[in-house]
Write a protein that holds these residues in place. Structure first.
Motif, PDB file in Angstrom:
ATOM      1  N   PRO A 122       0.790  -1.231   0.000  1.00 14.77           N
ATOM      2  CA  PRO A 122       0.000   0.000   0.000  1.00 14.77           C
ATOM      3  C   PRO A 122       0.823   1.281   0.000  1.00 14.77           C
ATOM      4  CG  PRO A 122       0.098  -0.929   2.204  1.00 14.77           C
ATOM      5  CD  PRO A 122       0.837  -1.878   1.307  1.00 14.77           C
ATOM      6  N   LYS A 123       2.127   1.208   0.336  1.00 15.80           N
ATOM      7  CA  LYS A 123       2.934   2.438   0.383  1.00 15.80           C
ATOM      8  C   LYS A 123       3.285   2.934  -1.011  1.00 15.80           C
ATOM      9  CE  LYS A 123       5.077   1.723   4.907  1.00 15.80           C
ATOM     10  NZ  LYS A 123       6.353   1.616   5.655  1.00 15.80           N
ATOM     11  N   GLY A 124       3.405   2.017  -1.943  1.00 17.24           N
ATOM     12  CA  GLY A 124       3.810   2.385  -3.296  1.00 17.24           C
ATOM     13  C   GLY A 124       2.672   2.284  -4.292  1.00 17.24           C
ATOM     14  N   ALA A 125       3.025   2.523  -5.564  1.00 20.08           N
ATOM     15  CA  ALA A 125       2.005   2.551  -6.611  1.00 20.08           C
ATOM     16  C   ALA A 125       2.337   1.603  -7.768  1.00 20.08           C
ATOM     17  CB  ALA A 125       1.859   3.982  -7.136  1.00 20.08           C
ATOM     18  N   TRP A 126       3.210   0.606  -7.502  1.00 17.10           N
ATOM     19  CA  TRP A 126       3.573  -0.316  -8.586  1.00 17.10           C
ATOM     20  C   TRP A 126       2.400  -1.190  -8.992  1.00 17.10           C
ATOM     21  CZ3 TRP A 126       6.814  -1.067 -12.356  1.00 17.10           C
ATOM     22  CH2 TRP A 126       6.826  -2.308 -13.000  1.00 17.10           C
ATOM     23  N   LYS A 127       2.237  -1.358 -10.308  1.00 18.95           N
ATOM     24  CA  LYS A 127       1.211  -2.253 -10.859  1.00 18.95           C
ATOM     25  C   LYS A 127       1.855  -3.079 -11.966  1.00 18.95           C
ATOM     26  CE  LYS A 127      -2.435   1.159 -10.175  1.00 18.95           C
ATOM     27  NZ  LYS A 127      -3.349   2.102 -10.875  1.00 18.95           N
ATOM     28  N   PRO A 128       1.420  -4.319 -12.169  1.00 13.85           N
ATOM     29  CA  PRO A 128       1.996  -5.156 -13.233  1.00 13.85           C
ATOM     30  C   PRO A 128       1.831  -4.573 -14.635  1.00 13.85           C
ATOM     31  CG  PRO A 128       0.760  -6.502 -11.686  1.00 13.85           C
ATOM     32  CD  PRO A 128       0.480  -5.077 -11.322  1.00 13.85           C
ATOM     33  N   CYS A 129       0.868  -3.652 -14.806  1.00 18.64           N
ATOM     34  CA  CYS A 129       0.682  -3.044 -16.134  1.00 18.64           C
ATOM     35  C   CYS A 129       1.764  -1.999 -16.442  1.00 18.64           C
ATOM     36  CB  CYS A 129      -0.707  -2.415 -16.254  1.00 18.64           C
ATOM     37  SG  CYS A 129      -0.992  -1.082 -15.072  1.00 18.64           S
ATOM     38  N   LEU A 130       2.504  -1.574 -15.413  1.00 18.28           N
ATOM     39  CA  LEU A 130       3.615  -0.636 -15.641  1.00 18.28           C
ATOM     40  C   LEU A 130       4.792  -1.404 -16.245  1.00 18.28           C
ATOM     41  CD1 LEU A 130       3.473   1.412 -12.311  1.00 18.28           C
ATOM     42  CD2 LEU A 130       2.529   2.050 -14.526  1.00 18.28           C
ATOM     43  N   ASN A 131       5.710  -0.667 -16.851  1.00 19.96           N
ATOM     44  CA  ASN A 131       6.871  -1.317 -17.467  1.00 19.96           C
ATOM     45  C   ASN A 131       8.120  -0.464 -17.294  1.00 19.96           C
ATOM     46  OD1 ASN A 131       6.743   0.706 -19.506  1.00 19.96           O
ATOM     47  ND2 ASN A 131       5.243  -0.507 -20.617  1.00 19.96           N
ATOM     48  N   ILE A 132       9.239  -0.935 -17.834  1.00 21.99           N
ATOM     49  CA  ILE A 132      10.520  -0.225 -17.687  1.00 21.99           C
ATOM     50  C   ILE A 132      10.455   1.162 -18.329  1.00 21.99           C
ATOM     51  CG2 ILE A 132      12.998  -0.291 -18.215  1.00 21.99           C
ATOM     52  CD1 ILE A 132      12.043  -2.343 -16.109  1.00 21.99           C
TER      53      ILE A 132
END
Length: 200
Positions: A94-104
């Motif tokens: 919950p602290k971050g905003a990473w999602k699998p749809c994001l990329n390099i």
């Protein structure tokens, strides 16, 4: 297997359609270790600097965010002396905003944006953050100095190396030409010698 297939697609996309001022490639042909470069944005203290980054991909990527660090030293409130970056997209919820749809590509674009617009409310370097908030002129001066020392000087050095390489090539070329001329001269017999052979 999933990580390898995903990275193959991502690297192809980065190669064919890279974001402006960003490049990325595998390090030593490894699929889990990448190198990247971000060109300092125009109008920022990092302008004309080329900043190198290292990206490590965890086994569970893209379900876990990549680990990214600056190799080139940078003077920034959200990046520490070890190159670690404080950025939401590099942390799990919950602290971050990473999602699998994001990329390099999106990660590097977010870092590029962070370079242009630091977040002094979530700093890794408190002193630099205070400087950015309360004495921005001094911050800009220090950031420009750091960029000149670590991100631009290397470029100049590489350019000089390129000039030296060109000089060496020219020297080798001249040496080869001189040798060829000497060899040709040896092969051509003097006229007197030719005349004597004919008379015989």
């Amino acid at each position: 297997m999933q990580r390898a297939a995903r990275m193959k697609r991502e690297l192809k996309m980065l190669s064919e359609n890279p974001p402006f001022g960003i490049s990325c490639w595998p390090k030593e042909d490894k699929i889990d270790l990448l190198e990247a470069q971000i060109v300092g944005g125009e109008g920022t203290p990092y302008e004309k600097g080329i900043f190198k980054l290292e990206i490590q991909l965890p086994e569970r990527y893209p379900f876990e965010p990549p680990k990214v660090r600056f190799v080139t030293q940078i003077y920034h409130p959200n990046i520490d002396n070890g190159g670690r970056i404080c950025l939401d997209t590099l942390k799990m919820p919950p602290k971050g905003a990473w999602k699998p749809c994001l990329n390099i590509s999106t990660v590097l674009t977010s870092i590029q944006l962070l370079m242009a617009e630091p977040n002094p409310e979530d700093p890794l370097m408190t002193d630099i953050s205070n400087e950015y908030k309360y004495n921005k002129t001094v911050f800009i001066h220090h950031a420009q100095q750091s960029t000149q020392k670590y991100a631009i000087q290397t470029n100049v050095k590489n350019e000089n190396c390129g000039l030296e390489d060109e000089e060496n090539k020219n020297k080798k070329r001249k040496k080869l030409e001189d040798k060829t001329t000497t060899d040709d001269a040896k092969r051509v017999k003097p006229m007197e010698e030719v005349t004597n052979i004919t008379r015989s």
